[in-house]
Write a protein that holds these residues in place. Sequence first.
Motif, PDB file in Angstrom:
ATOM      1  N   THR A 144      34.772  29.741 -31.948  1.00 20.25           N
ATOM      2  CA  THR A 144      33.868  30.502 -32.203  1.00 20.25           C
ATOM      3  C   THR A 144      33.157  30.232 -33.289  1.00 20.25           C
ATOM      4  OG1 THR A 144      36.256  32.478 -33.208  1.00 20.25           O
ATOM      5  CG2 THR A 144      35.681  32.735 -30.603  1.00 20.25           C
ATOM      6  N   TRP A 145      33.637  29.239 -34.286  1.00 24.33           N
ATOM      7  CA  TRP A 145      33.195  29.290 -34.997  1.00 24.33           C
ATOM      8  C   TRP A 145      31.832  28.305 -35.348  1.00 24.33           C
ATOM      9  CZ3 TRP A 145      35.275  25.200 -36.522  1.00 24.33           C
ATOM     10  CH2 TRP A 145      36.418  25.167 -36.948  1.00 24.33           C
TER      11      TRP A 145
ATOM     12  N   HIS B 206      39.611  31.143 -27.072  1.00 28.21           N
ATOM     13  CA  HIS B 206      38.522  30.511 -27.785  1.00 28.21           C
ATOM     14  C   HIS B 206      37.004  30.914 -26.817  1.00 28.21           C
ATOM     15  CE1 HIS B 206      40.173  27.073 -30.418  1.00 28.21           C
ATOM     16  NE2 HIS B 206      41.177  28.454 -30.641  1.00 28.21           N
ATOM     17  N   CYS B 207      35.691  30.361 -27.228  1.00 31.58           N
ATOM     18  CA  CYS B 207      34.840  30.375 -26.289  1.00 31.58           C
ATOM     19  C   CYS B 207      35.322  29.907 -25.038  1.00 31.58           C
ATOM     20  CB  CYS B 207      33.522  30.176 -26.922  1.00 31.58           C
ATOM     21  SG  CYS B 207      33.145  31.186 -28.660  1.00 31.58           S
TER      22      CYS B 207
ATOM     23  N   ASP C  10      33.710  34.682 -24.673  1.00 34.42           N
ATOM     24  CA  ASP C  10      33.733  34.561 -26.422  1.00 34.42           C
ATOM     25  C   ASP C  10      35.424  35.311 -26.461  1.00 34.42           C
ATOM     26  OD1 ASP C  10      31.756  37.194 -27.461  1.00 34.42           O
ATOM     27  OD2 ASP C  10      33.479  37.899 -26.221  1.00 34.42           O
ATOM     28  N   SER C  11      35.712  34.906 -27.184  1.00 31.57           N
ATOM     29  CA  SER C  11      37.630  35.175 -27.392  1.00 31.57           C
ATOM     30  C   SER C  11      36.949  36.741 -27.190  1.00 31.57           C
ATOM     31  CB  SER C  11      37.905  34.988 -28.847  1.00 31.57           C
ATOM     32  OG  SER C  11      36.807  36.088 -30.430  1.00 31.57           O
TER      33      SER C  11
END
Length: 120
Positions: free
Chosen positions: A100-101, A32-33, A52-53
């Motif tokens: 990330t979302w 993940h972030c 980030d990923s």
Amino acid sequence: HVQLVESGGGSVQAGDSLRLSCTLSSNNNMGHCLGWFRQAPGKEREAVARVDSASTRTYADSVKGRFTISKDNAKNTLALQMNSLKPEDTARYYCATWPTWARAESKYGFWGQGTQVTVS
């Protein structure tokens, strides 16, 4: 839920270096972030650095060229190497992980308790 524990803070002189470390209780979030934030007394929390990923690294303008974020997936750790420290870097530093979302500050973000960095 994943737990995060920061370490490595302290009191240093301007120009010195410190390395912060954050250990995650689970490797599920290493994709993940991951990021470092800081908050100084009387100021809002600000993002310092993130990865980030895709392992893309982003830095706040105030720390570019001085700080380096890195992660070790095998050890479930996130690090922040801080060089050429300035008094204005004084703050409590937090590590966080989020999908990330989502945003780090959302309900989907997980945070450590923070570690104090004081530069004089």
